[in-house]
Design a protein around this motif. Structure first.
Motif, PDB file in Angstrom:
ATOM      1  N   ARG A  67       7.805  14.602  -0.076  1.00 52.18           N
ATOM      2  CA  ARG A  67       8.685  13.570  -0.639  1.00 52.18           C
ATOM      3  C   ARG A  67       9.759  13.146   0.360  1.00 52.18           C
ATOM      4  NH1 ARG A  67       7.758  16.581  -5.704  1.00 52.18           N
ATOM      5  NH2 ARG A  67       6.790  15.131  -7.163  1.00 52.18           N
ATOM      6  N   ARG A  68      10.273  14.101   1.142  1.00 49.54           N
ATOM      7  CA  ARG A  68      11.246  13.754   2.185  1.00 49.54           C
ATOM      8  C   ARG A  68      10.638  12.782   3.183  1.00 49.54           C
ATOM      9  NH1 ARG A  68      13.480  19.691   3.758  1.00 49.54           N
ATOM     10  NH2 ARG A  68      14.608  20.043   1.824  1.00 49.54           N
TER      11      ARG A  68
ATOM     12  N   ILE B  43      11.961   8.990   3.896  1.00 48.52           N
ATOM     13  CA  ILE B  43      12.437   8.611   5.226  1.00 48.52           C
ATOM     14  C   ILE B  43      11.603   7.481   5.805  1.00 48.52           C
ATOM     15  CG2 ILE B  43      12.703   9.435   7.606  1.00 48.52           C
ATOM     16  CD1 ILE B  43      13.552  12.162   6.295  1.00 48.52           C
ATOM     17  N   SER B  44      10.277   7.531   5.607  1.00 48.86           N
ATOM     18  CA  SER B  44       9.438   6.447   6.127  1.00 48.86           C
ATOM     19  C   SER B  44       9.721   5.127   5.418  1.00 48.86           C
ATOM     20  CB  SER B  44       7.948   6.808   6.021  1.00 48.86           C
ATOM     21  OG  SER B  44       7.540   6.822   4.666  1.00 48.86           O
ATOM     22  N   ASN B  45      10.157   5.173   4.160  1.00 46.63           N
ATOM     23  CA  ASN B  45      10.478   3.952   3.418  1.00 46.63           C
ATOM     24  C   ASN B  45      11.888   3.443   3.706  1.00 46.63           C
ATOM     25  OD1 ASN B  45       8.368   2.873   1.435  1.00 46.63           O
ATOM     26  ND2 ASN B  45       8.153   5.089   1.330  1.00 46.63           N
TER      27      ASN B  45
ATOM     28  N   GLU C 260      15.409  12.033  13.287  1.00 50.38           N
ATOM     29  CA  GLU C 260      15.591  11.949  14.728  1.00 50.38           C
ATOM     30  C   GLU C 260      15.956  10.543  15.187  1.00 50.38           C
ATOM     31  OE1 GLU C 260      12.799  13.369  13.327  1.00 50.38           O
ATOM     32  OE2 GLU C 260      13.512  15.408  13.571  1.00 50.38           O
ATOM     33  N   CYS C 261      15.471   9.517  14.514  1.00 52.11           N
ATOM     34  CA  CYS C 261      15.735   8.144  14.941  1.00 52.11           C
ATOM     35  C   CYS C 261      17.023   7.594  14.343  1.00 52.11           C
ATOM     36  CB  CYS C 261      14.564   7.237  14.567  1.00 52.11           C
ATOM     37  SG  CYS C 261      14.316   7.102  12.784  1.00 52.11           S
ATOM     38  N   ALA C 262      17.742   8.399  13.581  1.00 50.14           N
ATOM     39  CA  ALA C 262      18.958   7.944  12.910  1.00 50.14           C
ATOM     40  C   ALA C 262      20.174   8.069  13.830  1.00 50.14           C
ATOM     41  CB  ALA C 262      19.192   8.763  11.639  1.00 50.14           C
ATOM     42  N   ASN C 263      21.174   7.267  13.551  1.00 49.51           N
ATOM     43  CA  ASN C 263      22.472   7.401  14.198  1.00 49.51           C
ATOM     44  C   ASN C 263      23.246   8.415  13.361  1.00 49.51           C
ATOM     45  OD1 ASN C 263      24.725   7.061  15.719  1.00 49.51           O
ATOM     46  ND2 ASN C 263      25.173   4.995  15.004  1.00 49.51           N
ATOM     47  N   ILE C 264      23.385   9.630  13.851  1.00 48.74           N
ATOM     48  CA  ILE C 264      23.908  10.733  13.050  1.00 48.74           C
ATOM     49  C   ILE C 264      25.361  11.034  13.417  1.00 48.74           C
ATOM     50  CG2 ILE C 264      23.653  13.189  12.521  1.00 48.74           C
ATOM     51  CD1 ILE C 264      20.636  12.820  13.021  1.00 48.74           C
TER      52      ILE C 264
END
Length: 115
Positions: A77-78, A82-84, A101-105
């Motif tokens: 589900r995670r 995340i893909s959506n 990983e592709c997020a601005n964290i």
């Protein structure tokens, strides 16, 4: 009602106080679904609402605000969530870092911003 709300320290009436009953296969989700399933249903509604807003606004998604959404979801589900969320502007709080990983964290620990 204003005086009663002040005494209660909360708003006592309004549309935000309305309950929504969600059913899955004819059963109340509140009673028959796990916490993860309930969270998945709520997220599905939120993502669907975003699609409607995109259509009505001429093609722009709203900013999605998601508070601790990953904690009660299993890995499948995670990943689906995340893909959506790709190509959407999302502000999310989470204790999980998996799949972001592709997020601005921005990391915060004990109320302090960590570089």
């Amino acid at each position: 009602r204003h005086d009663r709300e002040i005494c209660a320290g909360a708003t006592l009436w309004g549309i935000h106080k309305d309950d929504v009953e969600i059913k899955l296969n004819g059963n109340s989700a509140r009673i028959f679904c796990s916490q993860g399933q309930q969270r998945s249903l709520a997220l599905a509604l939120k993502l669907s609402e975003g699609e409607i807003i995109k259509k009505l606004s001429g093609g722009e998604y709203p900013v999605f605000l998601l508070d601790d959404v990953l904690s009660e979801l299993d890995a499948k589900r995670r990943g689906y969530l995340i893909s959506n969320l790709k190509n959407k502007q999302v502000i999310m709080t989470t204790c999980e870092g998996v799949g972001l990983e592709c997020a601005n964290i921005i990391r915060v620990s004990d109320g302090i911003y960590c570089k």
